[in-house]
Scaffold this motif. Structure first.
Motif, PDB file in Angstrom:
ATOM      1  N   TYR A   1       0.863  -1.179   0.000  1.00  0.00           N
ATOM      2  CA  TYR A   1       0.000   0.000   0.000  1.00  0.00           C
ATOM      3  C   TYR A   1       0.897   1.225   0.000  1.00  0.00           C
ATOM      4  O   TYR A   1       1.748   1.384   0.872  1.00  0.00           O
ATOM      5  CB  TYR A   1      -0.916   0.027   1.224  1.00  0.00           C
TER       6      TYR A   1
ATOM      7  N   GLY B   1      -2.324   6.721  -2.041  1.00  0.00           N
ATOM      8  CA  GLY B   1      -3.582   6.030  -1.799  1.00  0.00           C
ATOM      9  C   GLY B   1      -3.835   4.900  -2.776  1.00  0.00           C
ATOM     10  O   GLY B   1      -4.963   4.699  -3.233  1.00  0.00           O
ATOM     11  N   THR B   2      -2.771   4.148  -3.077  1.00  0.00           N
ATOM     12  CA  THR B   2      -2.832   3.079  -4.071  1.00  0.00           C
ATOM     13  C   THR B   2      -2.329   1.784  -3.450  1.00  0.00           C
ATOM     14  O   THR B   2      -1.366   1.793  -2.684  1.00  0.00           O
ATOM     15  CB  THR B   2      -1.955   3.436  -5.286  1.00  0.00           C
TER      16      THR B   2
ATOM     17  N   HIS C   1      -8.490  -3.182  -2.391  1.00  0.00           N
ATOM     18  CA  HIS C   1      -9.277  -1.976  -2.655  1.00  0.00           C
ATOM     19  C   HIS C   1      -8.598  -0.845  -1.906  1.00  0.00           C
ATOM     20  O   HIS C   1      -8.355  -0.939  -0.698  1.00  0.00           O
ATOM     21  CB  HIS C   1     -10.718  -2.138  -2.187  1.00  0.00           C
TER      22      HIS C   1
ATOM     23  N   ASP D   1      -9.506   1.863  -0.727  1.00  0.00           N
ATOM     24  CA  ASP D   1     -10.196   2.452   0.422  1.00  0.00           C
ATOM     25  C   ASP D   1      -9.835   1.759   1.728  1.00  0.00           C
ATOM     26  O   ASP D   1      -9.984   2.352   2.802  1.00  0.00           O
ATOM     27  CB  ASP D   1     -11.707   2.381   0.231  1.00  0.00           C
ATOM     28  N   VAL D   2      -9.374   0.492   1.641  1.00  0.00           N
ATOM     29  CA  VAL D   2      -9.122  -0.265   2.875  1.00  0.00           C
ATOM     30  C   VAL D   2      -7.749  -0.928   2.920  1.00  0.00           C
ATOM     31  O   VAL D   2      -7.084  -0.935   3.954  1.00  0.00           O
ATOM     32  CB  VAL D   2     -10.227  -1.318   3.120  1.00  0.00           C
TER      33      VAL D   2
ATOM     34  N   ALA E   1     -12.077  -2.351   6.689  1.00  0.00           N
ATOM     35  CA  ALA E   1     -12.781  -1.072   6.764  1.00  0.00           C
ATOM     36  C   ALA E   1     -12.853  -0.547   8.192  1.00  0.00           C
ATOM     37  O   ALA E   1     -12.943   0.672   8.408  1.00  0.00           O
ATOM     38  CB  ALA E   1     -14.187  -1.212   6.182  1.00  0.00           C
TER      39      ALA E   1
ATOM     40  N   ARG F   1      -4.794   0.583   4.921  1.00  0.00           N
ATOM     41  CA  ARG F   1      -4.659   1.849   4.195  1.00  0.00           C
ATOM     42  C   ARG F   1      -3.674   2.814   4.857  1.00  0.00           C
ATOM     43  O   ARG F   1      -3.335   3.848   4.274  1.00  0.00           O
ATOM     44  CB  ARG F   1      -6.021   2.518   4.049  1.00  0.00           C
TER      45      ARG F   1
ATOM     46  N   HIS G   1      -5.090  -1.070  -7.412  1.00  0.00           N
ATOM     47  CA  HIS G   1      -6.346  -0.385  -7.160  1.00  0.00           C
ATOM     48  C   HIS G   1      -6.063   1.021  -6.656  1.00  0.00           C
ATOM     49  O   HIS G   1      -5.199   1.212  -5.801  1.00  0.00           O
ATOM     50  CB  HIS G   1      -7.187  -1.150  -6.138  1.00  0.00           C
TER      51      HIS G   1
ATOM     52  N   GLY H   1      -8.819   3.283  -5.840  1.00  0.00           N
ATOM     53  CA  GLY H   1      -9.925   3.807  -5.052  1.00  0.00           C
ATOM     54  C   GLY H   1     -11.248   3.904  -5.778  1.00  0.00           C
ATOM     55  O   GLY H   1     -12.277   4.148  -5.150  1.00  0.00           O
ATOM     56  N   HIS H   2     -11.258   3.737  -7.088  1.00  0.00           N
ATOM     57  CA  HIS H   2     -12.513   3.746  -7.834  1.00  0.00           C
ATOM     58  C   HIS H   2     -13.223   2.388  -7.671  1.00  0.00           C
ATOM     59  O   HIS H   2     -12.619   1.426  -7.182  1.00  0.00           O
ATOM     60  CB  HIS H   2     -12.248   4.036  -9.302  1.00  0.00           C
TER      61      HIS H   2
ATOM     62  N   THR I   1     -15.685   8.514 -13.215  1.00  0.00           N
ATOM     63  CA  THR I   1     -15.501   8.257 -11.790  1.00  0.00           C
ATOM     64  C   THR I   1     -16.694   8.843 -11.048  1.00  0.00           C
ATOM     65  O   THR I   1     -17.526   9.549 -11.624  1.00  0.00           O
ATOM     66  CB  THR I   1     -14.212   8.913 -11.274  1.00  0.00           C
TER      67      THR I   1
END
Length: 222
Positions: free
Chosen positions: A3, A8-9, A29, A31-32, A54, A82, A163, A165-166, A205
């Motif tokens: 990560y 943020g990837t 993902h 986001d997490v 999450a 993340r 990933h 974040g989309h 997006t």
């Protein structure tokens, strides 16, 4: 598996002497976080861990999902959240050579390897690529592991998943059956960077529902 907190990837790169390894082992993902489940694969660990990340950090997530598994000694699982926190598990019954290394925001792991040199090479290459994009860094680390020996049974498949974040992946590249899958993955990655990623970057997006296809078709603004 890694990560990149700065961008943020997140993503995973993997290879194995079994077909279509990317279909069952890779979960990510932005986001997490990201998970790779290996050895005697249990995809449920990846599915459940991705949901659990999450609300829990990597170490808590790994501990909780392993509690649900009746055969943890046969599993190998790596998790990154993340915030770049990492946790890993290599069960006592995974086939030798097996093991893992963890660092800031990344983990390398393997089983049925020719030896620990594979992970050493991957970790060293990962650390040396700090200025590279995540996809390039992951793929280069995978190549280093293959050059150092890789799977002692041979070669068959490889995958690279990134990933950003989309709701869809930035990259989802797989070589499902090939005599030299990591080399083929590098070739496919080159094609994707030239022909696919400009299109992906123009896709709709949540923040830009119409996408940015005008820029794609008219790069000079005309």
């Amino acid at each position: 598996m890694a990560y990149d907190v700065a961008t943020g990837t997140c993503g995973v790169a993997t290879s194995s002497r079994m077909p279509a390894i990317g279909a069952l082992t890779v979960f990510a993902h932005a986001d997490v976080g990201a998970i790779a489940t290996q050895a005697l694969i249990n995809p449920l660990l990846g599915v459940d861990a991705l949901e659990m990340l999450a609300t829990h950090d990597a170490e808590e997530t790994l501990a909780r999902v392993l509690e649900t598994d009746p055969d943890t000694d046969s599993r190998q699982v790596t998790v990154v959240d993340r915030h770049g926190r990492v946790a890993a598990h290599t069960g006592a019954q995974t086939h030798p050579w097996s093991g893992h290394q963890i660092g800031d925001g990344f983990a390398v792991a393997g089983n049925i390897l020719v030896g620990s040199d594979t992970l050493d090479a991957m970790a060293q290459r990962w650390k040396a690529g700090a200025d590279e994009s995540l996809d390039e860094r992951l793929l280069s680390a995978l190549e280093a592991g293959q050059e150092a020996g890789g799977d002692r049974r041979g070669r068959q498949s490889a995958a690279l998943y990134v990933h950003t974040g989309h709701p869809y992946p930035y990259l989802d590249l797989r070589v499902d059956e090939h005599p030299d899958p990591v080399t083929e993955l590098r070739r496919v990655h080159g094609v994707a960077r030239r022909e696919l990623l400009p299109f992906v970057e123009a896709l709709p997006t949540r923040q830009r529902p119409a996408g940015d296809f005008e820029r794609l078709w008219n790069p000079d603004g005309h």
